[in-house]
Design a protein around this motif. Sequence first.
Motif, PDB file in Angstrom:
ATOM      1  N   LYS A 368       0.834  -1.205   0.000  1.00  0.00           N
ATOM      2  CA  LYS A 368       0.000   0.000   0.000  1.00  0.00           C
ATOM      3  C   LYS A 368       0.872   1.259   0.000  1.00  0.00           C
ATOM      4  O   LYS A 368       0.543   2.263  -0.627  1.00  0.00           O
ATOM      5  CB  LYS A 368      -0.930  -0.014   1.215  1.00  0.00           C
ATOM      6  CG  LYS A 368      -1.964   1.113   1.214  1.00  0.00           C
ATOM      7  CD  LYS A 368      -2.912   0.956   2.403  1.00  0.00           C
ATOM      8  CE  LYS A 368      -4.021   2.017   2.338  1.00  0.00           C
ATOM      9  NZ  LYS A 368      -3.482   3.377   2.373  1.00  0.00           N
ATOM     10  N   ALA A 369       2.019   1.199   0.701  1.00  0.00           N
ATOM     11  CA  ALA A 369       2.918   2.352   0.726  1.00  0.00           C
ATOM     12  C   ALA A 369       3.460   2.649  -0.670  1.00  0.00           C
ATOM     13  O   ALA A 369       3.634   3.816  -1.051  1.00  0.00           O
ATOM     14  CB  ALA A 369       4.073   2.086   1.706  1.00  0.00           C
ATOM     15  N   VAL A 370       3.731   1.605  -1.448  1.00  0.00           N
ATOM     16  CA  VAL A 370       4.209   1.813  -2.829  1.00  0.00           C
ATOM     17  C   VAL A 370       3.126   2.485  -3.652  1.00  0.00           C
ATOM     18  O   VAL A 370       3.387   3.432  -4.403  1.00  0.00           O
ATOM     19  CB  VAL A 370       4.609   0.456  -3.449  1.00  0.00           C
ATOM     20  CG1 VAL A 370       4.892   0.625  -4.948  1.00  0.00           C
ATOM     21  CG2 VAL A 370       5.827  -0.112  -2.763  1.00  0.00           C
ATOM     22  N   ARG A 373       2.746   6.166  -2.457  1.00  0.00           N
ATOM     23  CA  ARG A 373       3.892   7.029  -2.724  1.00  0.00           C
ATOM     24  C   ARG A 373       4.205   7.173  -4.216  1.00  0.00           C
ATOM     25  O   ARG A 373       4.543   8.251  -4.691  1.00  0.00           O
ATOM     26  CB  ARG A 373       5.118   6.485  -1.991  1.00  0.00           C
ATOM     27  CG  ARG A 373       6.369   7.371  -2.132  1.00  0.00           C
ATOM     28  CD  ARG A 373       7.512   6.831  -1.283  1.00  0.00           C
ATOM     29  NE  ARG A 373       7.134   6.767   0.136  1.00  0.00           N
ATOM     30  CZ  ARG A 373       7.888   6.222   1.069  1.00  0.00           C
ATOM     31  NH1 ARG A 373       9.043   5.665   0.766  1.00  0.00           N
ATOM     32  NH2 ARG A 373       7.480   6.211   2.326  1.00  0.00           N
ATOM     33  N   HIS A 374       4.075   6.093  -4.964  1.00  0.00           N
ATOM     34  CA  HIS A 374       4.519   6.105  -6.356  1.00  0.00           C
ATOM     35  C   HIS A 374       3.380   5.972  -7.365  1.00  0.00           C
ATOM     36  O   HIS A 374       3.632   6.059  -8.573  1.00  0.00           O
ATOM     37  CB  HIS A 374       5.531   4.970  -6.603  1.00  0.00           C
ATOM     38  CG  HIS A 374       6.731   5.028  -5.701  1.00  0.00           C
ATOM     39  ND1 HIS A 374       7.764   5.926  -5.889  1.00  0.00           N
ATOM     40  CD2 HIS A 374       7.049   4.294  -4.598  1.00  0.00           C
ATOM     41  CE1 HIS A 374       8.690   5.732  -4.942  1.00  0.00           C
ATOM     42  NE2 HIS A 374       8.271   4.747  -4.146  1.00  0.00           N
ATOM     43  N   GLY A 375       2.176   5.733  -6.906  1.00  0.00           N
ATOM     44  CA  GLY A 375       1.050   5.647  -7.815  1.00  0.00           C
ATOM     45  C   GLY A 375       0.704   4.212  -8.170  1.00  0.00           C
ATOM     46  O   GLY A 375       1.468   3.276  -7.949  1.00  0.00           O
ATOM     47  N   HIS A 376      -0.492   4.050  -8.773  1.00  0.00           N
ATOM     48  CA  HIS A 376      -0.978   2.707  -9.079  1.00  0.00           C
ATOM     49  C   HIS A 376      -0.179   2.048 -10.190  1.00  0.00           C
ATOM     50  O   HIS A 376      -0.116   0.810 -10.258  1.00  0.00           O
ATOM     51  CB  HIS A 376      -2.462   2.765  -9.457  1.00  0.00           C
ATOM     52  CG  HIS A 376      -3.348   3.063  -8.289  1.00  0.00           C
ATOM     53  ND1 HIS A 376      -3.646   2.129  -7.318  1.00  0.00           N
ATOM     54  CD2 HIS A 376      -3.991   4.202  -7.927  1.00  0.00           C
ATOM     55  CE1 HIS A 376      -4.432   2.659  -6.417  1.00  0.00           C
ATOM     56  NE2 HIS A 376      -4.675   3.920  -6.758  1.00  0.00           N
ATOM     57  N   ALA A 377       0.423   2.837 -11.076  1.00  0.00           N
ATOM     58  CA  ALA A 377       1.246   2.242 -12.130  1.00  0.00           C
ATOM     59  C   ALA A 377       2.438   1.512 -11.517  1.00  0.00           C
ATOM     60  O   ALA A 377       2.810   0.412 -11.951  1.00  0.00           O
ATOM     61  CB  ALA A 377       1.730   3.311 -13.102  1.00  0.00           C
ATOM     62  N   ALA A 378       3.038   2.105 -10.492  1.00  0.00           N
ATOM     63  CA  ALA A 378       4.139   1.441  -9.799  1.00  0.00           C
ATOM     64  C   ALA A 378       3.639   0.190  -9.089  1.00  0.00           C
ATOM     65  O   ALA A 378       4.305  -0.853  -9.095  1.00  0.00           O
ATOM     66  CB  ALA A 378       4.786   2.394  -8.800  1.00  0.00           C
ATOM     67  N   LEU A 403      -5.511 -13.575  -6.103  1.00  0.00           N
ATOM     68  CA  LEU A 403      -6.900 -13.569  -5.684  1.00  0.00           C
ATOM     69  C   LEU A 403      -7.502 -12.180  -5.670  1.00  0.00           C
ATOM     70  O   LEU A 403      -8.716 -12.023  -5.635  1.00  0.00           O
ATOM     71  CB  LEU A 403      -7.030 -14.199  -4.288  1.00  0.00           C
ATOM     72  CG  LEU A 403      -6.468 -15.621  -4.151  1.00  0.00           C
ATOM     73  CD1 LEU A 403      -6.772 -16.167  -2.769  1.00  0.00           C
ATOM     74  CD2 LEU A 403      -7.020 -16.534  -5.224  1.00  0.00           C
ATOM     75  N   GLY A 404      -6.657 -11.148  -5.705  1.00  0.00           N
ATOM     76  CA  GLY A 404      -7.154  -9.781  -5.670  1.00  0.00           C
ATOM     77  C   GLY A 404      -6.221  -8.904  -4.856  1.00  0.00           C
ATOM     78  O   GLY A 404      -5.639  -9.367  -3.868  1.00  0.00           O
ATOM     79  N   GLY A 405      -6.070  -7.631  -5.247  1.00  0.00           N
ATOM     80  CA  GLY A 405      -5.180  -6.740  -4.510  1.00  0.00           C
ATOM     81  C   GLY A 405      -3.772  -7.290  -4.490  1.00  0.00           C
ATOM     82  O   GLY A 405      -3.190  -7.608  -5.526  1.00  0.00           O
ATOM     83  N   ASP A 406      -3.187  -7.414  -3.300  1.00  0.00           N
ATOM     84  CA  ASP A 406      -1.832  -7.958  -3.165  1.00  0.00           C
ATOM     85  C   ASP A 406      -1.870  -9.361  -2.557  1.00  0.00           C
ATOM     86  O   ASP A 406      -0.911  -9.799  -1.928  1.00  0.00           O
ATOM     87  CB  ASP A 406      -0.962  -7.031  -2.313  1.00  0.00           C
ATOM     88  CG  ASP A 406      -1.520  -6.828  -0.905  1.00  0.00           C
ATOM     89  OD1 ASP A 406      -2.663  -7.263  -0.663  1.00  0.00           O
ATOM     90  OD2 ASP A 406      -0.819  -6.253  -0.063  1.00  0.00           O
ATOM     91  N   GLU A 407      -2.984 -10.076  -2.760  1.00  0.00           N
ATOM     92  CA  GLU A 407      -3.136 -11.425  -2.229  1.00  0.00           C
ATOM     93  C   GLU A 407      -2.847 -12.460  -3.307  1.00  0.00           C
ATOM     94  O   GLU A 407      -3.413 -12.394  -4.395  1.00  0.00           O
ATOM     95  CB  GLU A 407      -4.561 -11.639  -1.700  1.00  0.00           C
ATOM     96  CG  GLU A 407      -4.957 -10.699  -0.593  1.00  0.00           C
ATOM     97  CD  GLU A 407      -6.398 -10.907  -0.169  1.00  0.00           C
ATOM     98  OE1 GLU A 407      -7.042  -9.929   0.204  1.00  0.00           O
ATOM     99  OE2 GLU A 407      -6.866 -12.071  -0.247  1.00  0.00           O
ATOM    100  N   LEU A 443      11.967  -0.166  -5.938  1.00  0.00           N
ATOM    101  CA  LEU A 443      10.834  -0.286  -5.033  1.00  0.00           C
ATOM    102  C   LEU A 443      11.052  -1.498  -4.140  1.00  0.00           C
ATOM    103  O   LEU A 443      11.330  -2.604  -4.620  1.00  0.00           O
ATOM    104  CB  LEU A 443       9.535  -0.453  -5.820  1.00  0.00           C
ATOM    105  CG  LEU A 443       9.248   0.634  -6.869  1.00  0.00           C
ATOM    106  CD1 LEU A 443       7.942   0.335  -7.608  1.00  0.00           C
ATOM    107  CD2 LEU A 443       9.194   2.007  -6.218  1.00  0.00           C
ATOM    108  N   VAL A 444      10.914  -1.317  -2.844  1.00  0.00           N
ATOM    109  CA  VAL A 444      11.198  -2.379  -1.879  1.00  0.00           C
ATOM    110  C   VAL A 444       9.916  -2.722  -1.120  1.00  0.00           C
ATOM    111  O   VAL A 444       9.264  -1.839  -0.546  1.00  0.00           O
ATOM    112  CB  VAL A 444      12.298  -1.958  -0.878  1.00  0.00           C
ATOM    113  CG1 VAL A 444      12.564  -3.079   0.121  1.00  0.00           C
ATOM    114  CG2 VAL A 444      13.580  -1.598  -1.622  1.00  0.00           C
ATOM    115  N   ILE A 445       9.555  -3.995  -1.162  1.00  0.00           N
ATOM    116  CA  ILE A 445       8.407  -4.493  -0.399  1.00  0.00           C
ATOM    117  C   ILE A 445       8.845  -5.752   0.345  1.00  0.00           C
ATOM    118  O   ILE A 445      10.027  -6.076   0.376  1.00  0.00           O
ATOM    119  CB  ILE A 445       7.202  -4.798  -1.307  1.00  0.00           C
ATOM    120  CG1 ILE A 445       7.582  -5.900  -2.312  1.00  0.00           C
ATOM    121  CG2 ILE A 445       6.728  -3.563  -2.022  1.00  0.00           C
ATOM    122  CD1 ILE A 445       6.389  -6.446  -3.081  1.00  0.00           C
ATOM    123  N   GLY A 446       7.909  -6.440   0.899  1.00  0.00           N
ATOM    124  CA  GLY A 446       8.180  -7.712   1.551  1.00  0.00           C
ATOM    125  C   GLY A 446       6.980  -8.612   1.385  1.00  0.00           C
ATOM    126  O   GLY A 446       6.057  -8.310   0.621  1.00  0.00           O
TER     127      GLY A 446
END
Length: 503
Positions: A368-370, A373-378, A403-407, A443-446
């Motif tokens: 969600k932070a990405v 901060r950087h927009g939906h394209a990112a 399944l949807g979103g980041d799932e 871009l850094v996530i986990g």
Amino acid sequence: MTSKAEESRATRRRGVGLVIRTAAVIIVLLFGAANYLVLDYAIERADSFVAETERTLVRNEFGHQIDQVVQYQSQLSFWDKSFNELADGMPGDAFVRDQLRDWMWSDFGFSWMIFASPDGEKVLGVYRGEKVSESKAREKLHWVSDLTHKAERKYREALSPDRGGWQVARAKEDPDLLTPALPEIHVTGMRLIDRVMSIVVVQAVVPKSLYIPAHRLEPTLLITVKPVSKKMLANTERRLGVHDLGFTPIVTQEPGLVMTPVGADAYNPMVASWRPNMPGSFVWRSALPQIAMFVLVFAGVMLFVTLRFSALIKALQRSEAKNAFLARHDTLTGLKNRSGFDEEVRRAIRKGETKPFAILALDLDKFKAVNDRHGHAAGDAVLQAVARRFSDRIGKQGCVARLGGDEFSVLLTGERSCEALLELAGSLVRDTQVPIAYDGQLLVIGGSAGIAQFPQHGGSVHDVMVMADAALYAAKNAGRNRAVHADHVGQEMIIEAGEARAA
């Protein structure tokens, strides 16, 4: 004498020639007419088939969107906190701010949320996250009064006496569905709200236990309005391959416009409309110039008809294959979507206990932070990169789905040890932690993962998914960026995961 005989023979020859030419013309005309009628019939059937196929797809797509809105709304209407908040009347300002504005409006995009008693004595309305005057809220209630009456009736029909109070009838669980079954007390409809077609859901607010104390018998109805935005229509157009999708009055008569009612709402004067992918006009433009030539050359006509029918069938087959693919795959990542993943899991369940499998539930951290901060394209770039990594990692071992979103979810067939599953899930988690290059920056996530196995952790899709979710929640609660097996999850976490999925 000879001259007369020759004239007679010449006359007969001319007569025979005329008959032959006439017969040839008649045969050519009949052949041309037969080809014209066959082509016209084929085009009519093809147009009808494509139009009916697209009608089914559009109805199913809007039905799926309505089901999603019902699930989202149930998180508020089927909740102890909401029920307790209404004990003394309408919700307070803190509840409106935290739950209606910062959650239902900001996260789910419900434009209107109205709490109302069936008699209309108590009304509280929230529009785009802000409380509005009672008169404005009552104005909106006027346009959905039939839905509120139905919702109240369904609520009362679902009640039965229990322990000095009332019990709401529980819904029958379907083991083949991943989404939790909800009590049959909600009512849905498609309405033109604020000049925008919207999905309206009405339900009485009830606690999770479904037990209604005697003094709380009179329900408070929650009315939510989810506008069908231009972005939603554009996404649907892209998924289904139709054009100019929108809504039009049911009495509209416009050539070339296909329409179908959606939402099963008898009071809705609008229907979904779009420009279909009709092959008829293309075939006519291509075939008519040829027909004039084909009436002169019989073999050419037959060859052309064969080729045209073959091309038409192939086009229909490609269209069917594309529609079947879109129905089961996520358009952004190319992975299986929830529907496709459900089919894969049901197929694994049908193989029985001799064919065990495992489900990995994965969720991205800091995603969600990405987006913020950087927009939906990112965010889309991150989802596509993670999907590629997961697919490369799993390969032919199983099925990866978004399944949807980041799932994400992974289905792994065959017998596997707890250690092997933890090692594979840990590799997937590490894949999420590798920085993703986007627009000159990293871009850094986990990620976190939960693991459950069939039949050890449940005999149905729902049970195994609940255990996988419980393990996922345990991974997040333990600090994220890790994988947890369902064997290592406490009973409290399992109950929490089950309640979360039901909500």
